[in-house]
Motif scaffolding. Structure first.
Motif: not given
Length: 514
Positions: A85-112
């Motif tokens: 499920y892509r949402r679980f490897v994506q971070a939320a980024r807010e911007d002037a128009t709302g927010a985006h889902w972006v892939d986390d370039p530093d995703f590590r399972l051990e962190r979660h």
């Protein structure tokens, strides 16, 4: 801004052009600010921005497993079944128009996915220590630089293991997360893959998708299917609004439906706007930002069904009546006069077909249910709850609250906070009632013996009550701000006696009569 939205709406209404689609204004602005990825819906954006110092917007769940499992087994299962499920490897980024889902370039399972040794104070029971840990985690902020979820495994706990899951509400609502968690259990269905939607030219138009998801579908076929259970006429009319080309042959019937729908809509909108403030009780006030969590052993679901059948009430009526009785008993124990006292609980209502739950996101509305906690007689209280629940059937209030959340996601955060404070002033609790699997499940070879969850409270609401049926039993749980209710276990312990009273009264009825 209004003109740009209107122009985007006009583009959505016209057939797709043959020429390659150009990036939308929203996409171009987001790209110039350095944000790439999938646009977050306005409802999910609203949930992302609702975090506060007194309430974190996380869904918190607890799985009690026997025998125990290892951290390695948990990480392997999460890697295989959750990360698709892509949402679980994506971070939320807010911007002037709302927010985006972006892939986390530093995703590590051990962190979660981590392990924790649960330490107990002298004289503290294992359950109390676990409840204290869950309460602490409910107020710990998830790292905003990475995907907004975390699993903590207590490997050795009461002859088994306990999994504490925290998932930010902007990722998904409770119904969607149940679908996700079902894919984690042994023999569960594999994760389904979301396919990005594109225009004819192949370019994803974020503005068009936002208009479709937030304005058209919630008032069209999606909600129509959800309302079909309550009333086919309103459902057909809403479907006509979402797909007008399909409704010409039934115009006269649908015109009547539309008129009735307009009357219902006006009535429900007025009911929401004119909601009186709750009766003041010790459960309502300004939260302090520290939580307490409680739950009890499950009660047999067959007993709840027996009461419902004997009293000609639904299972839901029986459970909500027990909740009102337990809260009223607790308030009287605190020395409060409950005569005529009522408290309002916001109850989430699913607005999506269950087969689409895997798509994640938030697709639910809220119904304000006023609980008669001041009625002490169990039968009188049960029938009053039944009457109020029947009055809510066919209500459009879930759609209206969904629309308000969509609108909140359009506003700047101070305006969103001001708008949503309406619910905080008029609400004492958030109450969820979710049916789960009838048989106990397996997870990494262990039996999932008991499961609890709590949805977040918004604004100044400080009480959350959850009711979950699972494995032949009904589980009651409560999370509360310590300033408002330092001992939620005292409330939870009142559920079973309330059910026992109703069961005893049911057995006293003459056979064959209700």
């Amino acid at each position: 801004m209004v003109e740009r939205i209107a122009r985007a709406g006009n583009r959505t209404a016209r057939p797709a052009r043959k020429a390659p689609a150009r990036p939308s204004v929203v996409e171009a602005l987001a790209s110039s600010l350095g944000f790439e990825g999938e646009r977050m819906s306005k409802v999910d954006t609203a949930w992302l921005r609702m975090d506060s110092d007194v309430n974190r917007m996380m869904i918190v769940g607890v799985w009690i497993l026997r025998p125990g499992i290892t951290l390695a087994a948990l990480q392997e299962r999460v890697r295989d079944r959750l990360l698709p499920y892509r949402r679980f490897v994506q971070a939320a980024r807010e911007d002037a128009t709302g927010a985006h889902w972006v892939d986390d370039p530093d995703f590590r399972l051990e962190r979660h996915v981590t392990a924790q040794v649960l330490r107990r104070r002298r004289g503290e029971s294992a359950r109390s220590a676990l409840q204290a840990r869950v309460a602490d985690l409910a107020m710990q902020t998830l790292d905003p630089q990475h995907p907004l979820w975390h699993f903590e495994l207590v490997e050795d706990h009461e002859g088994g293991s306990t999994l504490i899951a925290r998932i930010h509400h902007c990722i998904a609502d409770g119904i969607a997360l149940i679908s996700v968690m079902m894919s984690l259990v042994d023999g569960g269905p594999p994760p389904r893959q979301r396919r990005p939607r594109t225009t004819e030219g192949g370019k994803l138009d974020a503005a068009e998708l936002w208009l479709a998801d937030t304005l058209i579908r919630p008032l069209g076929d999606l909600t129509a299917r959800a309302l079909d259970v309550a009333g086919g006429g309103a459902a057909r009319t809403l479907a006509m609004i979402g797909s007008p080309q399909q409704g010409l042959s039934e115009s006269l019937e649908q015109a009547g439906d539309l008129a009735r729908l307009g009357t219902q809509l006006a009535s429900d909108l007025a009911a929401l706007a004119l909601m009186p403030d709750d009766t003041p009780t010790s459960l309502k006030g300004q939260p302090g930002g520290q939580k307490a969590v409680a739950w009890a052993d499950p009660v047999p679901l067959d007993e709840v069904k027996a009461v419902g059948k004997a009293m000609n009430c639904s299972v839901n009526d029986v459970l909500l009546s027990c909740a009102a009785g337990a809260i009223g008993h607790y308030l009287r124990q605190q020395g409060e006069n409950t005569e005529g006292v009522e408290i309002r609980a916001m109850v989430p209502i699913n607005l999506r077909p269950m087969e689409q739950a895997w798509q994640l996101g938030n697709r639910f509305g809220l119904v304000p249910l006023v609980l008669p906690v001041g009625i002490e007689h169990p039968l009188e209280r049960l029938f009053e709850v039944r009457r109020r629940m029947n009055a809510l059937k066919g209500s459009l209030q879930p759609i209206l609250t969904f629309g308000l959340l969509s609108l909140a996601g359009l506003l700047v955060k101070p305006a969103q906070d001001a708008m949503l404070s309406l619910f905080g002033r008029k609400t004492t609790a958030v109450m969820t009632n979710v049916p789960g699997p009838a048989k106990k499940l397996k997870f990494c070879g262990a039996t999932l013996e008991q499961t609890m969850f709590w949805v977040p409270q918004t604004g100044t609401v400080g009480v959350g009550i959850s009711i979950l049926s699972y494995g032949g039993g009904v589980q009651f749980g409560m999370i509360a701000d310590r300033t408002l209710c330092a001992d939620p276990q005292a409330v939870i312990d009142g559920f079973e006696p309330e059910l026992t009273q109703l069961l005893a009264l049911s057995l006293m009825l003459p056979w064959g009569e209700a």
